[in-house]
Design a protein around this motif. Structure first.
Motif, PDB file in Angstrom:
ATOM      1  N   ALA A 186       0.924  -1.080  -0.009  1.00 32.34           N
ATOM      2  CA  ALA A 186      -0.008   0.067   0.015  1.00 32.34           C
ATOM      3  C   ALA A 186       0.845   1.301  -0.006  1.00 32.34           C
ATOM      4  CB  ALA A 186      -1.057   0.196   1.048  1.00 32.34           C
ATOM      5  N   ARG A 187       2.364   1.123   0.095  1.00 33.85           N
ATOM      6  CA  ARG A 187       2.970   2.273  -0.061  1.00 33.85           C
ATOM      7  C   ARG A 187       3.720   2.307  -1.253  1.00 33.85           C
ATOM      8  NH1 ARG A 187       7.792   5.097   0.819  1.00 33.85           N
ATOM      9  NH2 ARG A 187       7.664   6.931   2.200  1.00 33.85           N
ATOM     10  N   LEU A 188       3.224   3.236  -2.078  1.00 33.04           N
ATOM     11  CA  LEU A 188       3.696   3.323  -3.592  1.00 33.04           C
ATOM     12  C   LEU A 188       4.494   4.511  -4.006  1.00 33.04           C
ATOM     13  CD1 LEU A 188       0.083   2.516  -5.289  1.00 33.04           C
ATOM     14  CD2 LEU A 188       2.099   0.870  -4.569  1.00 33.04           C
ATOM     15  N   VAL A 189       5.561   4.299  -4.241  1.00 29.47           N
ATOM     16  CA  VAL A 189       6.361   5.634  -4.673  1.00 29.47           C
ATOM     17  C   VAL A 189       6.351   5.540  -6.238  1.00 29.47           C
ATOM     18  CG1 VAL A 189       8.681   6.537  -4.751  1.00 29.47           C
ATOM     19  CG2 VAL A 189       7.940   5.377  -2.551  1.00 29.47           C
ATOM     20  N   VAL A 190       6.029   6.594  -6.740  1.00 31.26           N
ATOM     21  CA  VAL A 190       6.148   6.609  -8.361  1.00 31.26           C
ATOM     22  C   VAL A 190       6.998   7.710  -8.750  1.00 31.26           C
ATOM     23  CG1 VAL A 190       4.671   7.538 -10.457  1.00 31.26           C
ATOM     24  CG2 VAL A 190       3.745   6.352  -8.305  1.00 31.26           C
ATOM     25  N   ASP A 191       8.047   7.187  -9.206  1.00 32.03           N
ATOM     26  CA  ASP A 191       9.279   7.779  -9.714  1.00 32.03           C
ATOM     27  C   ASP A 191       8.883   8.615 -11.030  1.00 32.03           C
ATOM     28  OD1 ASP A 191      11.842   8.746 -10.847  1.00 32.03           O
ATOM     29  OD2 ASP A 191      12.897   6.862 -10.703  1.00 32.03           O
ATOM     30  N   CYS A 192       8.711   9.616 -11.022  1.00 34.42           N
ATOM     31  CA  CYS A 192       8.351  10.646 -12.363  1.00 34.42           C
ATOM     32  C   CYS A 192       9.441  11.301 -13.082  1.00 34.42           C
ATOM     33  CB  CYS A 192       7.224  11.741 -11.650  1.00 34.42           C
ATOM     34  SG  CYS A 192       5.922  11.076 -10.780  1.00 34.42           S
ATOM     35  N   SER A 193      10.629  10.858 -12.499  1.00 35.32           N
ATOM     36  CA  SER A 193      11.796  11.725 -13.173  1.00 35.32           C
ATOM     37  C   SER A 193      12.009  11.323 -14.689  1.00 35.32           C
ATOM     38  CB  SER A 193      13.047  11.264 -12.437  1.00 35.32           C
ATOM     39  OG  SER A 193      13.523   9.837 -12.594  1.00 35.32           O
ATOM     40  N   HIS A 194      11.485  10.226 -15.099  1.00 37.37           N
ATOM     41  CA  HIS A 194      11.201  10.022 -16.644  1.00 37.37           C
ATOM     42  C   HIS A 194      10.037  10.250 -17.259  1.00 37.37           C
ATOM     43  CE1 HIS A 194      15.616   8.526 -16.055  1.00 37.37           C
ATOM     44  NE2 HIS A 194      14.877   7.948 -14.966  1.00 37.37           N
ATOM     45  N   LEU A 195       9.273  10.745 -16.730  1.00 41.54           N
ATOM     46  CA  LEU A 195       7.821  10.937 -17.025  1.00 41.54           C
ATOM     47  C   LEU A 195       7.731  12.322 -18.025  1.00 41.54           C
ATOM     48  CD1 LEU A 195       4.733   9.827 -17.341  1.00 41.54           C
ATOM     49  CD2 LEU A 195       4.467  10.951 -15.149  1.00 41.54           C
ATOM     50  N   GLU A 196       7.587  12.378 -19.360  1.00 42.61           N
ATOM     51  CA  GLU A 196       7.889  13.234 -19.902  1.00 42.61           C
ATOM     52  C   GLU A 196       6.361  14.283 -20.125  1.00 42.61           C
ATOM     53  OE1 GLU A 196       9.392  11.703 -23.626  1.00 42.61           O
ATOM     54  OE2 GLU A 196      11.252  11.375 -22.526  1.00 42.61           O
ATOM     55  N   PHE A 197       5.550  13.420 -19.934  1.00 40.25           N
ATOM     56  CA  PHE A 197       4.090  13.944 -20.409  1.00 40.25           C
ATOM     57  C   PHE A 197       3.033  13.358 -19.533  1.00 40.25           C
ATOM     58  CE2 PHE A 197      -0.120  13.907 -22.619  1.00 40.25           C
ATOM     59  CZ  PHE A 197      -0.236  15.374 -22.789  1.00 40.25           C
ATOM     60  N   CYS A 198       2.049  13.996 -18.886  1.00 41.94           N
ATOM     61  CA  CYS A 198       0.861  13.306 -18.231  1.00 41.94           C
ATOM     62  C   CYS A 198      -0.561  14.089 -18.439  1.00 41.94           C
ATOM     63  CB  CYS A 198       1.342  13.494 -16.547  1.00 41.94           C
ATOM     64  SG  CYS A 198      -0.289  12.497 -15.734  1.00 41.94           S
ATOM     65  N   ASP A 199      -1.371  13.459 -19.022  1.00 44.42           N
ATOM     66  CA  ASP A 199      -2.785  14.197 -19.259  1.00 44.42           C
ATOM     67  C   ASP A 199      -3.392  13.775 -18.010  1.00 44.42           C
ATOM     68  OD1 ASP A 199      -3.727  11.541 -20.019  1.00 44.42           O
ATOM     69  OD2 ASP A 199      -4.126  12.298 -21.895  1.00 44.42           O
ATOM     70  N   SER A 200      -4.838  14.180 -18.401  1.00 40.85           N
ATOM     71  CA  SER A 200      -5.903  14.007 -17.438  1.00 40.85           C
ATOM     72  C   SER A 200      -6.132  12.419 -16.929  1.00 40.85           C
ATOM     73  CB  SER A 200      -7.247  14.797 -17.609  1.00 40.85           C
ATOM     74  OG  SER A 200      -7.839  14.132 -18.672  1.00 40.85           O
ATOM     75  N   THR A 201      -5.939  11.512 -18.088  1.00 40.27           N
ATOM     76  CA  THR A 201      -6.379  10.100 -17.718  1.00 40.27           C
ATOM     77  C   THR A 201      -5.207   9.743 -16.933  1.00 40.27           C
ATOM     78  OG1 THR A 201      -7.191  10.088 -20.024  1.00 40.27           O
ATOM     79  CG2 THR A 201      -6.518   8.079 -19.201  1.00 40.27           C
ATOM     80  N   GLY A 202      -3.890  10.044 -17.215  1.00 44.16           N
ATOM     81  CA  GLY A 202      -2.815   9.471 -16.401  1.00 44.16           C
ATOM     82  C   GLY A 202      -2.957  10.181 -15.055  1.00 44.16           C
ATOM     83  N   LEU A 203      -3.572  11.306 -14.851  1.00 48.23           N
ATOM     84  CA  LEU A 203      -3.560  11.860 -13.425  1.00 48.23           C
ATOM     85  C   LEU A 203      -4.643  11.260 -12.656  1.00 48.23           C
ATOM     86  CD1 LEU A 203      -3.316  14.100 -11.402  1.00 48.23           C
ATOM     87  CD2 LEU A 203      -4.891  15.519 -12.451  1.00 48.23           C
ATOM     88  N   ASN A 204      -5.894  10.774 -13.543  1.00 46.53           N
ATOM     89  CA  ASN A 204      -6.658   9.713 -12.845  1.00 46.53           C
ATOM     90  C   ASN A 204      -6.300   8.488 -12.360  1.00 46.53           C
ATOM     91  OD1 ASN A 204      -8.981  11.533 -12.849  1.00 46.53           O
ATOM     92  ND2 ASN A 204      -9.331  11.192 -15.045  1.00 46.53           N
ATOM     93  N   VAL A 205      -5.480   7.978 -13.189  1.00 40.93           N
ATOM     94  CA  VAL A 205      -4.923   6.545 -12.697  1.00 40.93           C
ATOM     95  C   VAL A 205      -4.097   6.867 -11.362  1.00 40.93           C
ATOM     96  CG1 VAL A 205      -3.040   4.901 -13.272  1.00 40.93           C
ATOM     97  CG2 VAL A 205      -4.368   5.708 -15.032  1.00 40.93           C
ATOM     98  N   LEU A 206      -3.380   7.973 -11.265  1.00 40.71           N
ATOM     99  CA  LEU A 206      -2.470   8.123 -10.092  1.00 40.71           C
ATOM    100  C   LEU A 206      -3.627   8.284  -8.876  1.00 40.71           C
ATOM    101  CD1 LEU A 206       0.229  10.068 -11.562  1.00 40.71           C
ATOM    102  CD2 LEU A 206       0.475   7.986 -10.382  1.00 40.71           C
ATOM    103  N   LEU A 207      -4.625   9.136  -9.175  1.00 39.95           N
ATOM    104  CA  LEU A 207      -5.688   9.576  -7.950  1.00 39.95           C
ATOM    105  C   LEU A 207      -6.409   8.274  -7.766  1.00 39.95           C
ATOM    106  CD1 LEU A 207      -6.731  12.762  -9.678  1.00 39.95           C
ATOM    107  CD2 LEU A 207      -5.564  12.663  -7.597  1.00 39.95           C
ATOM    108  N   GLY A 208      -6.695   7.292  -8.615  1.00 42.44           N
ATOM    109  CA  GLY A 208      -7.440   6.140  -8.084  1.00 42.44           C
ATOM    110  C   GLY A 208      -6.480   5.163  -7.429  1.00 42.44           C
ATOM    111  N   ALA A 209      -5.079   5.301  -7.717  1.00 44.94           N
ATOM    112  CA  ALA A 209      -4.151   4.506  -6.871  1.00 44.94           C
ATOM    113  C   ALA A 209      -4.017   5.107  -5.463  1.00 44.94           C
ATOM    114  CB  ALA A 209      -2.873   4.496  -7.715  1.00 44.94           C
TER     115      ALA A 209
END
Length: 122
Positions: free
Chosen positions: A54-77
């Protein structure tokens, strides 16, 4: 424990690495997170939660783009992780991705760290 990478450059514009660091599951999306690639991130996040991590670390250092769908995935998680007593920690966001979180106000509901190391140390 490193479980490798899911996704493929041929299938989309996102690859996702997954590894376990102590009590944390570190998920590293690389590329563009949008409605075409969101499932490539959703699947390992859900798998980690299904396995009781239940402790998730999302390393965003290689994430070049995030739209609302991606944001919703993270919010759901985040909702699932918090319900299980954990949380989602975002680390190393590039300015272009950080701006999406700032504009939408989503930065207020996540724990944001400068680096994966800082997120793991907390």
């Amino acid at each position: 424990m490193d479980r490798g990478t899911v996704g493929s450059a041929n299938r989309g514009r996102l690859q996702v690495g997954v590894r376990t660091e102590g009590p944390s599951e570190v998920v590293t999306p690389a590329g563009e997170l949008d409605h075409h690639t969101a499932e490539l991130l959703r699947a390992p996040l859900e798998e980690a939660l299904d396995q009781g991590r239940a402790r998730l670390v999302v390393d965003c250092s290689h994430l070049e783009f995030c739209d609302s769908t991606g944001l919703n995935v993270l919010l759901g998680a985040r909702l699932r992780a918090e319900a299980a007593g954990g949380g989602v920690h975002l680390a190393g966001m590039l300015p272009v991705v950080a701006r999406v979180f700032e504009i939408t106000g989503a930065e207020a509901v996540f724990t944001v760290h400068d680096s994966v190391e800082a997120a793991l140390a907390e």
